[in-house]
Design a protein around this motif. Structure first.
Motif, PDB file in Angstrom:
ATOM      1  N   GLY A  61      46.639  41.990  34.907  1.00 50.96           N
ATOM      2  CA  GLY A  61      46.428  42.454  36.286  1.00 50.96           C
ATOM      3  C   GLY A  61      46.752  41.345  37.269  1.00 50.96           C
ATOM      4  N   THR A  96      49.480  40.577  38.766  1.00 48.73           N
ATOM      5  CA  THR A  96      50.361  40.869  39.904  1.00 48.73           C
ATOM      6  C   THR A  96      49.580  41.494  41.060  1.00 48.73           C
ATOM      7  OG1 THR A  96      50.888  43.065  39.050  1.00 48.73           O
ATOM      8  CG2 THR A  96      52.388  41.272  38.436  1.00 48.73           C
ATOM      9  N   GLY A  97      48.305  41.794  40.854  1.00 46.02           N
ATOM     10  CA  GLY A  97      47.491  42.396  41.923  1.00 46.02           C
ATOM     11  C   GLY A  97      47.088  41.351  42.952  1.00 46.02           C
ATOM     12  N   ARG A  98      46.437  41.861  43.984  1.00 47.46           N
ATOM     13  CA  ARG A  98      45.996  41.021  45.105  1.00 47.46           C
ATOM     14  C   ARG A  98      45.111  39.868  44.630  1.00 47.46           C
ATOM     15  NH1 ARG A  98      42.061  42.480  49.379  1.00 47.46           N
ATOM     16  NH2 ARG A  98      40.957  43.465  47.676  1.00 47.46           N
ATOM     17  N   MET A  99      44.052  40.192  43.897  1.00 46.70           N
ATOM     18  CA  MET A  99      43.117  39.157  43.433  1.00 46.70           C
ATOM     19  C   MET A  99      43.746  38.318  42.330  1.00 46.70           C
ATOM     20  SD  MET A  99      40.752  39.646  45.400  1.00 46.70           S
ATOM     21  CE  MET A  99      39.607  38.435  44.826  1.00 46.70           C
ATOM     22  N   ARG A 103      51.896  45.640  34.037  1.00 49.47           N
ATOM     23  CA  ARG A 103      52.594  46.887  33.689  1.00 49.47           C
ATOM     24  C   ARG A 103      54.053  46.859  34.126  1.00 49.47           C
ATOM     25  NH1 ARG A 103      49.207  51.200  36.768  1.00 49.47           N
ATOM     26  NH2 ARG A 103      49.645  49.652  38.365  1.00 49.47           N
ATOM     27  N   ALA A 144      41.957  41.127  35.805  1.00 51.81           N
ATOM     28  CA  ALA A 144      41.790  41.438  37.236  1.00 51.81           C
ATOM     29  C   ALA A 144      42.533  42.732  37.539  1.00 51.81           C
ATOM     30  CB  ALA A 144      42.314  40.308  38.107  1.00 51.81           C
ATOM     31  N   GLN A 145      42.549  43.635  36.556  1.00 51.63           N
ATOM     32  CA  GLN A 145      43.195  44.934  36.776  1.00 51.63           C
ATOM     33  C   GLN A 145      42.356  45.763  37.740  1.00 51.63           C
ATOM     34  OE1 GLN A 145      45.253  46.864  33.225  1.00 51.63           O
ATOM     35  NE2 GLN A 145      43.352  46.092  32.354  1.00 51.63           N
ATOM     36  N   ALA A 146      42.914  46.879  38.187  1.00 54.91           N
ATOM     37  CA  ALA A 146      42.122  47.854  38.920  1.00 54.91           C
ATOM     38  C   ALA A 146      40.915  48.195  38.034  1.00 54.91           C
ATOM     39  CB  ALA A 146      42.969  49.086  39.207  1.00 54.91           C
ATOM     40  N   THR A 147      39.761  48.407  38.665  1.00 59.98           N
ATOM     41  CA  THR A 147      38.489  48.501  37.927  1.00 59.98           C
ATOM     42  C   THR A 147      38.521  49.526  36.789  1.00 59.98           C
ATOM     43  OG1 THR A 147      37.381  47.884  39.969  1.00 59.98           O
ATOM     44  CG2 THR A 147      36.007  48.856  38.242  1.00 59.98           C
ATOM     45  N   ARG A 201      39.631  48.314  33.293  1.00 62.34           N
ATOM     46  CA  ARG A 201      39.117  47.063  32.747  1.00 62.34           C
ATOM     47  C   ARG A 201      38.397  47.177  31.397  1.00 62.34           C
ATOM     48  NH1 ARG A 201      39.011  44.201  36.630  1.00 62.34           N
ATOM     49  NH2 ARG A 201      37.134  44.808  37.737  1.00 62.34           N
ATOM     50  N   GLU A 208      37.082  40.187  36.427  1.00 59.59           N
ATOM     51  CA  GLU A 208      36.663  40.486  37.794  1.00 59.59           C
ATOM     52  C   GLU A 208      35.462  41.429  37.772  1.00 59.59           C
ATOM     53  OE1 GLU A 208      36.540  40.076  40.790  1.00 59.59           O
ATOM     54  OE2 GLU A 208      38.132  38.695  41.296  1.00 59.59           O
ATOM     55  N   LYS A 209      34.809  41.520  38.901  1.00 62.12           N
ATOM     56  CA  LYS A 209      33.750  42.500  39.088  1.00 62.12           C
ATOM     57  C   LYS A 209      34.349  43.740  39.718  1.00 62.12           C
ATOM     58  CE  LYS A 209      33.402  43.229  42.864  1.00 62.12           C
ATOM     59  NZ  LYS A 209      34.429  43.778  43.825  1.00 62.12           N
ATOM     60  N   ASP A 260      31.996  35.309  42.646  1.00 64.42           N
ATOM     61  CA  ASP A 260      32.528  34.266  43.530  1.00 64.42           C
ATOM     62  C   ASP A 260      31.671  33.950  44.743  1.00 64.42           C
ATOM     63  OD1 ASP A 260      33.781  37.034  43.866  1.00 64.42           O
ATOM     64  OD2 ASP A 260      34.128  36.167  45.843  1.00 64.42           O
ATOM     65  N   LYS A 261      30.961  34.970  45.266  1.00 62.40           N
ATOM     66  CA  LYS A 261      30.213  34.718  46.515  1.00 62.40           C
ATOM     67  C   LYS A 261      29.167  33.617  46.320  1.00 62.40           C
ATOM     68  CE  LYS A 261      32.463  38.222  48.286  1.00 62.40           C
ATOM     69  NZ  LYS A 261      33.727  38.005  47.579  1.00 62.40           N
ATOM     70  N   TRP A 318      43.942  52.708  45.682  1.00 61.68           N
ATOM     71  CA  TRP A 318      42.949  53.183  44.696  1.00 61.68           C
ATOM     72  C   TRP A 318      41.525  52.918  45.164  1.00 61.68           C
ATOM     73  CZ3 TRP A 318      39.566  49.757  42.478  1.00 61.68           C
ATOM     74  CH2 TRP A 318      39.930  48.407  42.409  1.00 61.68           C
TER      75      TRP A 318
END
Ligand SMILES: NC(=O)c1ccc[n+]([C@@H]2O[C@H](COP(=O)([O-])OP(=O)(O)OC[C@H]3O[C@@H](n4cnc5c(N)ncnc54)[C@H](O)[C@@H]3O)[C@@H](O)[C@H]2O)c1
Length: 374
Positions: A3, A5-8, A44, A80-83, A86, A103-104, A132-133, A178
């Motif tokens: 995941g 290539t995603g934003r996160m 993908r 870190a794929q779309a939830t 995961r 990721e969460k 992370d927060k 999504w």
């Protein structure tokens, strides 16, 4: 790194964490040894992976997750794929004997979140979830104030998270489509309450109950391809939590608010001896002694400038990117066995709160937050 290539995946995990750790020469272990992560990019889309790999001069990438998991030199699986994608991938990685970091939220529902946590425990692999927060400068400063007893008795907490997410096509939306479809694992409850759980539990006090009213304020948006779609997930949630010790916390989370704050997230804590407002980076405080004597009188111009009686709290200097700090801790956990409490069970607590908040909204009632079964 799946995941990626995603934003996160690209910004926070590859560029600002793993590549930054490589650039600094790795993570130092207590014996002076170094751990230097060597990423294998998984995704993908061949085109996106190739472009990302070339941009960062990386050689290893593949669209074949099974093949990547069979690589003996890849010790950690990161997701870190779309939830929605995961839990199944994490399960495969655990079966392949990999340590897992993700990721969460760790899964779209509590049952799946607990399932992968138990599988990881049974397999004896190390596991972690991004929280992370907890590593943001603003919240670390707030935690230092709590630990120092600055507030006296904490009475209440109020938080505002949010900003306007454009509906598209222009200006382009800042978040993936999504996020606004519940069938794809979207919704602000899953997204933000998995953060609120660990923020409240570990910075203020454990969460004991929740009441939530959520809404889908914007019913239609435009996706990455320029096509309109119907929003099936909530884009705002207004919640009241009861914390251990009777602390009341209120948190508004919204992708449909215009910001009149200093930061995209701010958390105010009021206590008998003092108050603080923490953002992502900054934290300002007002002591009991500095509290202005406010008197209600709308008939005259306000004689007090309330913001003048707050001062910046600096805390310890030297804060780094929050994702990178947690990555370094996870790498030390894997390589050296250093403690890492932010595991898949901890991640499941975030999923539990999102699920209970959703139930509270659907059933229009306060819902208790029970201890999780191990
Ligand atoms: N820790 C944080 O502060 C934070 C912030 C935002 C998002 N996240 C989490 O990170 C994860 C990724 O979020 P993002 O904003 O980077 O998303 P994104 O849409 O930008 O990236 C998703 C990635 O997953 C891949 N993917 C695999 N299966 C998919 C599918 N069925 N649909 C869509 N994409 C699929 C995509 O190719 C892409 O690489 C989410 O689980 C989200 O909850 C965490």
């Amino acid at each position: 790194m799946n995941g990626v290539t995603g934003r996160m995946g690209t910004n926070q995990h590859l560029v600002r964490s793993i590549l930054a750790i490589r650039r600094q020469g790795g993570v130092t272990l207590p014996d002076g040894g170094k751990v230097v992560p060597e990423p294998l990019l998984v995704g993908r889309s061949e085109d996106k992976l190739r472009a990302l790999a070339e941009e960062h001069a990386l050689e290893r990438w593949t669209t074949d997750l099974g093949g990547a998991l069979a690589e003996p030199d890849c010790e950690i699986y990161f997701d870190a794929q779309a939830t929605a994608a995961r839990a199944a991938a994490v399960e495969k990685a655990i079966a392949a004997g990999k340590h897992v970091y993700c990721e969460k939220p760790s899964a779209p529902d509590l049952e799946s979140a607990l399932r992968i946590a138990r599988l990881a425990r049974e397999a004896g692999v190390k596991h972690g979830v991004v929280q992370d927060k907890l590593f943001l400068p603003g919240l670390r400063k707030l935690r230092a104030l709590v630990d120092a007893g600055f507030f006296g008795r904490i009475l209440s907490v109020r938080g505002e998270f949010g900003y306007w997410v454009f509906e598209g096509p222009e200006p382009a939306p800042q978040r993936p489509s999504w996020n606004y479809r519940s069938e794809d694992g979207g919704g602000i409850l899953a997204d933000m309450f998995s953060h609120w759980r660990y923020v409240l539990d570990h910075v203020i006090a454990p969460v004991r109950s929740v009441y939530t009213l959520a809404a889908t304020h914007i019913g239609e948006r435009v996706d990455e391809r320029g096509n309109p779609y119907r929003c099936t997930a909530e884009d705002a949630a207004y919640a009241v939590f009861e914390l251990e010790g009777g602390v009341v916390a209120q948190l508004n989370s919204s992708w449909c608010v215009r910001v009149d704050r200093d930061e995209l997230f701010e958390l105010q804590v009021d206590g008998t001896d003092g108050s603080a407002v923490a953002g992502l980076r900054d934290c300002r405080v007002q002591t009991g002694g500095e509290t202005p004597r406010a008197v209600w009188n709308p008939d005259v111009p306000n004689p007090l400038r309330f913001r003048d009686s707050w001062v910046d709290f600096e805390g310890d200097a030297g804060y780094e990117n929050a994702f990178k700090v947690q990555w370094e801790l996870f790498l030390r956990h894997v390589a050296h066995g250093d403690p890492f409490p932010w595991d898949l069970f901890e991640g499941a607590r975030g999923v539990q709160l999102a699920e209970l908040a959703t139930r509270s909204w659907r059933e229009r009632r306060v819902v208790e937050v029970p201890e999780l079964p191990a």
